[in-house]
Write a protein that holds these residues in place. Structure first.
Motif, PDB file in Angstrom:
ATOM      1  N   TRP A  54       0.803  -1.221   0.000  1.00  0.00           N
ATOM      2  CA  TRP A  54       0.000   0.000   0.000  1.00  0.00           C
ATOM      3  C   TRP A  54       0.839   1.276   0.000  1.00  0.00           C
ATOM      4  CZ3 TRP A  54       1.094   2.777   4.387  1.00  0.00           C
ATOM      5  CH2 TRP A  54       1.691   2.056   5.439  1.00  0.00           C
ATOM      6  N   ALA A  81      -5.090  -5.092  14.657  1.00  0.00           N
ATOM      7  CA  ALA A  81      -5.060  -3.840  13.887  1.00  0.00           C
ATOM      8  C   ALA A  81      -4.077  -2.892  14.547  1.00  0.00           C
ATOM      9  CB  ALA A  81      -6.452  -3.211  13.828  1.00  0.00           C
ATOM     10  N   PRO A  89      -4.418   0.776  15.088  1.00  0.00           N
ATOM     11  CA  PRO A  89      -5.288   1.950  14.987  1.00  0.00           C
ATOM     12  C   PRO A  89      -4.520   3.238  15.245  1.00  0.00           C
ATOM     13  CG  PRO A  89      -5.529   0.953  17.139  1.00  0.00           C
ATOM     14  CD  PRO A  89      -4.578   0.071  16.367  1.00  0.00           C
ATOM     15  N   GLN A 143      -4.489   3.546   8.197  1.00  0.00           N
ATOM     16  CA  GLN A 143      -5.319   3.546   7.000  1.00  0.00           C
ATOM     17  C   GLN A 143      -5.472   2.142   6.416  1.00  0.00           C
ATOM     18  OE1 GLN A 143      -2.163   4.471   7.361  1.00  0.00           O
ATOM     19  NE2 GLN A 143      -1.337   5.432   5.511  1.00  0.00           N
ATOM     20  N   VAL A 144      -4.499   1.285   6.660  1.00  0.00           N
ATOM     21  CA  VAL A 144      -4.560  -0.089   6.165  1.00  0.00           C
ATOM     22  C   VAL A 144      -5.692  -0.859   6.843  1.00  0.00           C
ATOM     23  CG1 VAL A 144      -3.224  -2.219   5.870  1.00  0.00           C
ATOM     24  CG2 VAL A 144      -2.071  -0.004   5.776  1.00  0.00           C
ATOM     25  N   TYR A 145      -6.076  -0.421   8.030  1.00  0.00           N
ATOM     26  CA  TYR A 145      -7.090  -1.122   8.825  1.00  0.00           C
ATOM     27  C   TYR A 145      -8.421  -0.384   8.835  1.00  0.00           C
ATOM     28  CZ  TYR A 145      -2.899  -3.561  10.163  1.00  0.00           C
ATOM     29  OH  TYR A 145      -1.724  -4.281  10.114  1.00  0.00           O
ATOM     30  N   GLY A 146      -8.618   0.507   7.882  1.00  0.00           N
ATOM     31  CA  GLY A 146      -9.917   1.140   7.699  1.00  0.00           C
ATOM     32  C   GLY A 146     -10.127   2.441   8.420  1.00  0.00           C
ATOM     33  N   TYR A 147      -9.076   2.997   9.030  1.00  0.00           N
ATOM     34  CA  TYR A 147      -9.201   4.279   9.708  1.00  0.00           C
ATOM     35  C   TYR A 147      -8.866   5.383   8.694  1.00  0.00           C
ATOM     36  CZ  TYR A 147      -9.115   1.487  13.982  1.00  0.00           C
ATOM     37  OH  TYR A 147      -9.388   0.568  14.965  1.00  0.00           O
ATOM     38  N   ALA A 148      -9.861   6.120   8.304  1.00  0.00           N
ATOM     39  CA  ALA A 148      -9.681   7.138   7.263  1.00  0.00           C
ATOM     40  C   ALA A 148      -9.496   8.506   7.909  1.00  0.00           C
ATOM     41  CB  ALA A 148     -10.878   7.151   6.314  1.00  0.00           C
TER      42      ALA A 148
END
Length: 275
Positions: free
Chosen positions: A39, A215, A217, A249-254
């Motif tokens: 990524w 994750a 975070p 960001q890889v774990y869905g935290y935008a």
């Protein structure tokens, strides 16, 4: 301790622009990523040309930023001898790059245990590679450190003890990233308590869950007690850089780029880093 931002956190920002933004956010250093991730591409590599190296060094000096570390992460226990030799050449190239950038420290990882090879064989390959790279680093006036990574051959606090025991004549340090220890159910406090004099660089990255269901975070949203770790690091005499390594960001935290930068520096301030 002093604050830094790991360039891997904003991989799409060109390095010169990132240097300015990291300085504007209040950090005292910028750690440079040389690793190619699924990524994120690297900001520097052993192929970074001499003119670009000079430009990076000059830009950092102009903004009062140190370059405390380069992350030279590449799998060092590949299945073939050719892959393992290529990994060593990559790390040695990153050490040369660090010397050119007046960066005092390069850190590496092992990669997973080699497929089709025993644990002992994989460990021997890794230890031999570290000994060779540490010798090269000594000759260039650069420190070499190892980071324990969840799921890798070298993943635990006890692995540091074993490596130091196996290579008593090599100068090797710790790149302390508590997140990988946290998600394996280890107590990260063991590292400053047991290996404090070996720590040359620290990553600030949170963790939660248990490997392989885990994750990383944003800082403060995981289960690591950073205030306790900061106190233990100070007790151990650590006065180097603590680098915000944002991979959430890889774990869905935008989060937007400014929030990532400013939030990391605010977290450093909460730990009384730079004070």
């Amino acid at each position: 301790m002093k604050s830094a931002f790991h360039s891997v956190g904003l991989p799409d920002v060109p390095i010169l622009a990132l240097i300015d933004r990291v300085a504007d956010a209040g950090y005292r250093g910028i750690e440079l990523n040389a690793e190619t991730l699924p990524w994120a591409g690297p900001h520097v590599t052993p192929d970074t040309p001499p003119q670009e190296r000079r430009t990076i060094r000059t830009a950092c000096a102009a903004r009062g930023l140190a370059i405390p570390a380069i992350g030279a992460h590449v799998e060092m226990v590949g299945e073939s001898a050719e892959a393992r030799q290529a990994a060593i050449r990559f790390v040695e190239g990153c050490i040369d790059l660090a010397s050119d950038l007046a960066c005092p420290f390069v850190h590496v990882l092992s990669g997973p245990q080699a497929s089709g090879a025993s644990y002992d064989a994989s460990w021997r390959w890794f230890a031999d590679a570290i000994a060779r790279c540490a010798s090269h680093a000594d000759g260039r006036g650069v420190g070499l450190g190892v980071e324990a990574i969840a799921g890798h051959l070298f993943h635990a606090t006890d692995d540091y003890h074993r490596l130091f025991h196996d290579l008593p004549g090599s100068t090797i340090f710790v790149n302390f990233d508590p997140s990988h220890l946290e998600v394996q159910g280890e107590n990260p406090a063991r590292v400053p308590d047991e290996l404090g004099d070996r720590i040359r660089h620290v990553h600030l990255k949170d963790g939660k869950g248990r490997f392989p269901d885990f994750a990383f975070p944003p800082l403060g949203q995981g289960t690591i007690d950073f205030h306790d770790l900061a106190g233990r690091l100070r007790t151990a005499g650590f006065n180097g850089f603590a680098s915000v390594e944002y991979e959430a960001q890889v774990y869905g935290y935008a989060l937007d780029e400014d929030t990532i930068l400013k939030g990391g520096e605010a977290f450093c301030n909460s730990l009384e880093i730079d004070r």
